[in-house]
Design a protein around this motif. Sequence first.
Motif, PDB file in Angstrom:
ATOM      1  N   THR A  49       0.840  -1.206   0.000  1.00 48.41           N
ATOM      2  CA  THR A  49       0.000   0.000   0.000  1.00 48.41           C
ATOM      3  C   THR A  49       0.870   1.249   0.000  1.00 48.41           C
ATOM      4  O   THR A  49       0.637   2.183  -0.777  1.00 48.41           O
ATOM      5  N   LEU A  50       1.876   1.286   0.864  1.00 45.80           N
ATOM      6  CA  LEU A  50       2.754   2.455   0.901  1.00 45.80           C
ATOM      7  C   LEU A  50       3.476   2.647  -0.428  1.00 45.80           C
ATOM      8  O   LEU A  50       3.673   3.777  -0.879  1.00 45.80           O
ATOM      9  N   ASN A  51       3.852   1.559  -1.075  1.00 45.47           N
ATOM     10  CA  ASN A  51       4.530   1.663  -2.364  1.00 45.47           C
ATOM     11  C   ASN A  51       3.608   2.175  -3.467  1.00 45.47           C
ATOM     12  O   ASN A  51       4.075   2.752  -4.441  1.00 45.47           O
ATOM     13  N   MET A  52       2.302   1.979  -3.316  1.00 44.81           N
ATOM     14  CA  MET A  52       1.346   2.451  -4.314  1.00 44.81           C
ATOM     15  C   MET A  52       0.967   3.922  -4.110  1.00 44.81           C
ATOM     16  O   MET A  52       0.409   4.547  -5.012  1.00 44.81           O
ATOM     17  N   LEU A  53       1.244   4.449  -2.935  1.00 44.22           N
ATOM     18  CA  LEU A  53       0.912   5.847  -2.629  1.00 44.22           C
ATOM     19  C   LEU A  53       2.156   6.722  -2.776  1.00 44.22           C
ATOM     20  O   LEU A  53       3.266   6.270  -2.477  1.00 44.22           O
ATOM     21  N   PRO A  54       1.980   7.969  -3.194  1.00 43.11           N
ATOM     22  CA  PRO A  54       3.139   8.863  -3.214  1.00 43.11           C
ATOM     23  C   PRO A  54       3.587   9.150  -1.782  1.00 43.11           C
ATOM     24  O   PRO A  54       2.760   9.259  -0.876  1.00 43.11           O
ATOM     25  N   ALA A  55       4.881   9.227  -1.595  1.00 42.78           N
ATOM     26  CA  ALA A  55       5.415   9.513  -0.258  1.00 42.78           C
ATOM     27  C   ALA A  55       5.041  10.925   0.168  1.00 42.78           C
ATOM     28  O   ALA A  55       5.001  11.843  -0.649  1.00 42.78           O
ATOM     29  N   ARG A  56       4.759  11.098   1.449  1.00 45.62           N
ATOM     30  CA  ARG A  56       4.397  12.403   2.021  1.00 45.62           C
ATOM     31  C   ARG A  56       5.229  12.623   3.270  1.00 45.62           C
ATOM     32  O   ARG A  56       4.743  12.497   4.393  1.00 45.62           O
ATOM     33  N   TYR A  57       6.502  12.923   3.090  1.00 42.87           N
ATOM     34  CA  TYR A  57       7.394  13.087   4.226  1.00 42.87           C
ATOM     35  C   TYR A  57       7.186  14.422   4.907  1.00 42.87           C
ATOM     36  O   TYR A  57       7.065  15.460   4.257  1.00 42.87           O
ATOM     37  N   VAL A  58       7.124  14.372   6.231  1.00 41.84           N
ATOM     38  CA  VAL A  58       6.946  15.566   7.043  1.00 41.84           C
ATOM     39  C   VAL A  58       7.876  15.507   8.244  1.00 41.84           C
ATOM     40  O   VAL A  58       8.266  14.434   8.693  1.00 41.84           O
ATOM     41  N   GLN A  59       8.214  16.682   8.734  1.00 45.46           N
ATOM     42  CA  GLN A  59       8.966  16.791   9.975  1.00 45.46           C
ATOM     43  C   GLN A  59       7.971  16.836  11.128  1.00 45.46           C
ATOM     44  O   GLN A  59       6.785  17.091  10.924  1.00 45.46           O
ATOM     45  N   PRO A  68      -3.270  16.202  -0.212  1.00 38.95           N
ATOM     46  CA  PRO A  68      -3.693  15.796  -1.550  1.00 38.95           C
ATOM     47  C   PRO A  68      -4.172  14.353  -1.655  1.00 38.95           C
ATOM     48  O   PRO A  68      -4.854  14.000  -2.599  1.00 38.95           O
ATOM     49  N   ILE A  69      -3.833  13.540  -0.694  1.00 37.04           N
ATOM     50  CA  ILE A  69      -4.248  12.136  -0.717  1.00 37.04           C
ATOM     51  C   ILE A  69      -5.383  11.963   0.283  1.00 37.04           C
ATOM     52  O   ILE A  69      -5.214  12.170   1.479  1.00 37.04           O
ATOM     53  N   THR A  70      -6.538  11.570  -0.214  1.00 38.74           N
ATOM     54  CA  THR A  70      -7.704  11.413   0.647  1.00 38.74           C
ATOM     55  C   THR A  70      -7.685  10.049   1.331  1.00 38.74           C
ATOM     56  O   THR A  70      -7.007   9.120   0.880  1.00 38.74           O
ATOM     57  N   ASP A  71      -8.443   9.929   2.400  1.00 44.45           N
ATOM     58  CA  ASP A  71      -8.596   8.630   3.054  1.00 44.45           C
ATOM     59  C   ASP A  71      -9.195   7.620   2.085  1.00 44.45           C
ATOM     60  O   ASP A  71      -8.861   6.440   2.120  1.00 44.45           O
ATOM     61  N   GLU A  72     -10.074   8.086   1.209  1.00 49.19           N
ATOM     62  CA  GLU A  72     -10.687   7.183   0.227  1.00 49.19           C
ATOM     63  C   GLU A  72      -9.623   6.591  -0.699  1.00 49.19           C
ATOM     64  O   GLU A  72      -9.680   5.407  -1.038  1.00 49.19           O
ATOM     65  N   THR A  73      -8.639   7.389  -1.075  1.00 46.26           N
ATOM     66  CA  THR A  73      -7.535   6.880  -1.900  1.00 46.26           C
ATOM     67  C   THR A  73      -6.728   5.843  -1.136  1.00 46.26           C
ATOM     68  O   THR A  73      -6.375   4.794  -1.685  1.00 46.26           O
ATOM     69  N   VAL A  74      -6.459   6.117   0.124  1.00 46.37           N
ATOM     70  CA  VAL A  74      -5.720   5.153   0.955  1.00 46.37           C
ATOM     71  C   VAL A  74      -6.520   3.857   1.064  1.00 46.37           C
ATOM     72  O   VAL A  74      -5.966   2.758   0.926  1.00 46.37           O
ATOM     73  N   LEU A  75      -7.822   3.955   1.275  1.00 56.83           N
ATOM     74  CA  LEU A  75      -8.672   2.769   1.361  1.00 56.83           C
ATOM     75  C   LEU A  75      -8.654   1.974   0.057  1.00 56.83           C
ATOM     76  O   LEU A  75      -8.575   0.740   0.075  1.00 56.83           O
ATOM     77  N   LEU A  76      -8.716   2.672  -1.073  1.00 55.72           N
ATOM     78  CA  LEU A  76      -8.667   1.989  -2.374  1.00 55.72           C
ATOM     79  C   LEU A  76      -7.354   1.232  -2.556  1.00 55.72           C
ATOM     80  O   LEU A  76      -7.337   0.092  -3.024  1.00 55.72           O
ATOM     81  N   MET A  77      -6.244   1.858  -2.175  1.00 57.62           N
ATOM     82  CA  MET A  77      -4.939   1.211  -2.315  1.00 57.62           C
ATOM     83  C   MET A  77      -4.796   0.029  -1.348  1.00 57.62           C
ATOM     84  O   MET A  77      -4.209  -0.992  -1.700  1.00 57.62           O
ATOM     85  N   LEU A  78      -5.356   0.168  -0.158  1.00 58.93           N
ATOM     86  CA  LEU A  78      -5.351  -0.951   0.788  1.00 58.93           C
ATOM     87  C   LEU A  78      -6.121  -2.141   0.227  1.00 58.93           C
ATOM     88  O   LEU A  78      -5.648  -3.279   0.290  1.00 58.93           O
ATOM     89  N   ARG A  79      -7.286  -1.877  -0.333  1.00 58.75           N
ATOM     90  CA  ARG A  79      -8.082  -2.968  -0.919  1.00 58.75           C
ATOM     91  C   ARG A  79      -7.340  -3.631  -2.066  1.00 58.75           C
ATOM     92  O   ARG A  79      -7.355  -4.854  -2.209  1.00 58.75           O
ATOM     93  N   GLU A  80      -6.696  -2.840  -2.891  1.00 55.45           N
ATOM     94  CA  GLU A  80      -5.915  -3.385  -4.008  1.00 55.45           C
ATOM     95  C   GLU A  80      -4.757  -4.239  -3.487  1.00 55.45           C
ATOM     96  O   GLU A  80      -4.477  -5.315  -4.026  1.00 55.45           O
ATOM     97  N   ALA A  81      -4.108  -3.779  -2.437  1.00 55.98           N
ATOM     98  CA  ALA A  81      -3.009  -4.544  -1.850  1.00 55.98           C
ATOM     99  C   ALA A  81      -3.507  -5.869  -1.277  1.00 55.98           C
ATOM    100  O   ALA A  81      -2.864  -6.909  -1.440  1.00 55.98           O
ATOM    101  N   VAL A  82      -4.673  -5.855  -0.621  1.00 57.56           N
ATOM    102  CA  VAL A  82      -5.252  -7.093  -0.092  1.00 57.56           C
ATOM    103  C   VAL A  82      -5.524  -8.066  -1.236  1.00 57.56           C
ATOM    104  O   VAL A  82      -5.172  -9.254  -1.151  1.00 57.56           O
TER     105      VAL A  82
END
Length: 91
Positions: A49-59, A68-82
């Motif tokens: 899932t992390l590899n499918m999402l763009p990195a968002r590094y913060v201090q 820019p990345i919604t929770d819905e996008t994270v959920l979609l990528m999680l489902r795809e990874a599963v």
Amino acid sequence: MDYVALGLDFHSIRNKNEDRVINLMPRVLEEFPDFRFTRTDIEDIYALTLNMLPARYVQAVTLVIDEPITDETVLLMLREAVRTVRARPNV
């Protein structure tokens, strides 16, 4: 790994999506009650899932005004990874 270079500690700089994936993962795994996830499966899903999402590094003190990345996008990528791990375990 100690995350130290040039006398500076980079330990507090993290990919913001790590927390989001961890927090949303239980919700998605519950959507697949017929699949018995092993520890390796869950780790694979997390990494994939992390590899499918763009990195968002913060201090630690970074102010995030726009996400820019919604929770819905994270959920979609999680489902795809599963689905990927179910189809090809230990990929």
